[in-house]
Motif scaffolding. Structure first.
Motif, PDB file in Angstrom:
ATOM      1  N   LYS A 192       0.829  -1.196   0.000  1.00  0.00           N
ATOM      2  CA  LYS A 192       0.000   0.000   0.000  1.00  0.00           C
ATOM      3  C   LYS A 192       0.871   1.255   0.000  1.00  0.00           C
ATOM      4  O   LYS A 192       0.572   2.239  -0.705  1.00  0.00           O
ATOM      5  CB  LYS A 192      -0.928   0.000   1.212  1.00  0.00           C
ATOM      6  CG  LYS A 192      -1.911   1.172   1.219  1.00  0.00           C
ATOM      7  CD  LYS A 192      -2.906   1.071   2.369  1.00  0.00           C
ATOM      8  CE  LYS A 192      -3.899   2.220   2.309  1.00  0.00           C
ATOM      9  NZ  LYS A 192      -4.894   2.150   3.411  1.00  0.00           N
ATOM     10  N   HIS A 193       1.958   1.235   0.770  1.00  0.00           N
ATOM     11  CA  HIS A 193       2.861   2.383   0.825  1.00  0.00           C
ATOM     12  C   HIS A 193       3.500   2.629  -0.542  1.00  0.00           C
ATOM     13  O   HIS A 193       3.605   3.783  -0.994  1.00  0.00           O
ATOM     14  CB  HIS A 193       3.940   2.149   1.879  1.00  0.00           C
ATOM     15  CG  HIS A 193       4.963   3.249   1.946  1.00  0.00           C
ATOM     16  ND1 HIS A 193       4.690   4.500   2.447  1.00  0.00           N
ATOM     17  CD2 HIS A 193       6.272   3.279   1.542  1.00  0.00           C
ATOM     18  CE1 HIS A 193       5.766   5.249   2.366  1.00  0.00           C
ATOM     19  NE2 HIS A 193       6.743   4.545   1.819  1.00  0.00           N
ATOM     20  N   ARG A 194       3.912   1.558  -1.212  1.00  0.00           N
ATOM     21  CA  ARG A 194       4.519   1.706  -2.532  1.00  0.00           C
ATOM     22  C   ARG A 194       3.527   2.285  -3.529  1.00  0.00           C
ATOM     23  O   ARG A 194       3.873   3.153  -4.336  1.00  0.00           O
ATOM     24  CB  ARG A 194       5.028   0.346  -3.021  1.00  0.00           C
ATOM     25  CG  ARG A 194       6.234  -0.175  -2.250  1.00  0.00           C
ATOM     26  CD  ARG A 194       6.806  -1.424  -2.897  1.00  0.00           C
ATOM     27  NE  ARG A 194       7.843  -2.009  -2.043  1.00  0.00           N
ATOM     28  CZ  ARG A 194       7.777  -3.218  -1.503  1.00  0.00           C
ATOM     29  NH1 ARG A 194       6.724  -3.981  -1.727  1.00  0.00           N
ATOM     30  NH2 ARG A 194       8.766  -3.680  -0.752  1.00  0.00           N
ATOM     31  N   LEU A 195       2.312   1.795  -3.482  1.00  0.00           N
ATOM     32  CA  LEU A 195       1.282   2.297  -4.390  1.00  0.00           C
ATOM     33  C   LEU A 195       1.045   3.781  -4.174  1.00  0.00           C
ATOM     34  O   LEU A 195       0.935   4.563  -5.123  1.00  0.00           O
ATOM     35  CB  LEU A 195      -0.022   1.515  -4.187  1.00  0.00           C
ATOM     36  CG  LEU A 195      -0.064   0.101  -4.748  1.00  0.00           C
ATOM     37  CD1 LEU A 195      -1.265  -0.658  -4.187  1.00  0.00           C
ATOM     38  CD2 LEU A 195      -0.138   0.117  -6.278  1.00  0.00           C
ATOM     39  N   GLN A 196       0.931   4.161  -2.901  1.00  0.00           N
ATOM     40  CA  GLN A 196       0.658   5.562  -2.588  1.00  0.00           C
ATOM     41  C   GLN A 196       1.830   6.458  -3.000  1.00  0.00           C
ATOM     42  O   GLN A 196       1.632   7.605  -3.425  1.00  0.00           O
ATOM     43  CB  GLN A 196       0.388   5.714  -1.093  1.00  0.00           C
ATOM     44  CG  GLN A 196      -0.382   6.972  -0.732  1.00  0.00           C
ATOM     45  CD  GLN A 196      -1.795   6.968  -1.299  1.00  0.00           C
ATOM     46  OE1 GLN A 196      -2.661   6.247  -0.822  1.00  0.00           O
ATOM     47  NE2 GLN A 196      -2.035   7.759  -2.332  1.00  0.00           N
ATOM     48  N   THR A 197       3.044   5.912  -2.898  1.00  0.00           N
ATOM     49  CA  THR A 197       4.222   6.671  -3.308  1.00  0.00           C
ATOM     50  C   THR A 197       4.282   6.832  -4.824  1.00  0.00           C
ATOM     51  O   THR A 197       4.597   7.912  -5.340  1.00  0.00           O
ATOM     52  CB  THR A 197       5.510   5.972  -2.817  1.00  0.00           C
ATOM     53  OG1 THR A 197       5.473   5.854  -1.384  1.00  0.00           O
ATOM     54  CG2 THR A 197       6.748   6.760  -3.224  1.00  0.00           C
TER      55      THR A 197
END
Length: 241
Positions: A29-34
């Motif tokens: 999720k963090h990678r996607l948001q980044t």
């Protein structure tokens, strides 16, 4: 090792696996948001396929790998069980909180005991809406709330007809005469206080862009002039859930 110790060891292992899975999901999720800061990712969780994650963006669904580099848009099917897994999630996402619907802005018709509830967004000049009204007339033991929803881009005269119906002394009769008999209300006015503009705004806020659209008591939505038998089946299904 005693049975109690074995159970404790298994519990510890399961907890470790769960923590690891949660960590990986959070990383995805963090990678996607980044990578896509303009997109709001409301939910990321493991899918039914190992190593593939289900990504929910508002009312849209995609699938990604742990690196979040690749996104797959489409439906995931379980062929063994003949289930559309994506459709099942979408149905849940698209459910409406019917308790938030303004009932005073709808034409209310009670059939029989009126125990079941059905909410309909309908355009006075929509031919499929007229077809649906014929099917709705067959139903029993149901309370129908009809929200007049003229789509002016398709039917320029629909808004005036909607106002005429709402301003009629007997709204339900005026609506029935218009949709079943094709009779436009000839008496009364079309400039009374009415909720037509509010209904249009409500429909758009709910993502309703076509008529007729039905909302069942459980909040699930169905579009189109479906048969009374299909509506009965949906009402029965909703009552069981």
């Amino acid at each position: 090792m005693t049975s109690q110790r074995m159970i404790s060891a298994i519990a510890v292992l399961l907890m470790a696996f769960s923590v690891k899975a949660n960590d990986v999901t959070a990383e995805v999720k963090h990678r996607l948001q980044t990578l896509y800061p303009a997109t709001e990712f409301t939910r990321v969780q493991p899918s039914h396929i190992e190593g593939v994650y289900e990504v929910v963006m508002g009312k849209n669904i995609a699938y990604t790998d742990p690196s979040a580099r690749y996104l797959i848009f489409g439906h995931l099917f379980d062929m063994a069980e003949q289930r559309d897994l994506t459709a099942e999630v979408l149905e849940t996402l698209n459910r409406i909180d019917v308790s938030s619907l303004p009932l005073d802005d709808a034409i209310k018709v009670i059939r029989g005991r009126g125990k079941r509830r059905l909410f309909v967004f309908s355009d006075p000049d929509c031919p499929y809406c007229r077809k649906l009204e014929s099917e709705l007339s067959i139903l029993d033991d149901v309370t129908i709330y009809t929200y007049l929803y003229p789509i002016k881009e398709l039917h320029p005269q629909a808004a005036q007809k909607a106002r005429l119906v709402w301003c009629a002394q007997d709204r339900s009769t005026a609506w029935n005469d218009l949709m079943i008999k094709g009779q436009i209300p000839q008496t009364g006015t079309d400039d009374c206080q009415n909720p037509i503009n509010n209904n249009v705004a409500l429909a758009r806020s709910l993502g309703i862009d076509a008529t007729p659209t039905l909302i069942l008591g459980d909040g699930s939505m169905v579009q189109g002039a479906i048969a009374a038998s299909e509506i009965e089946a949906l009402l029965a299904k909703g009552a069981q859930e």
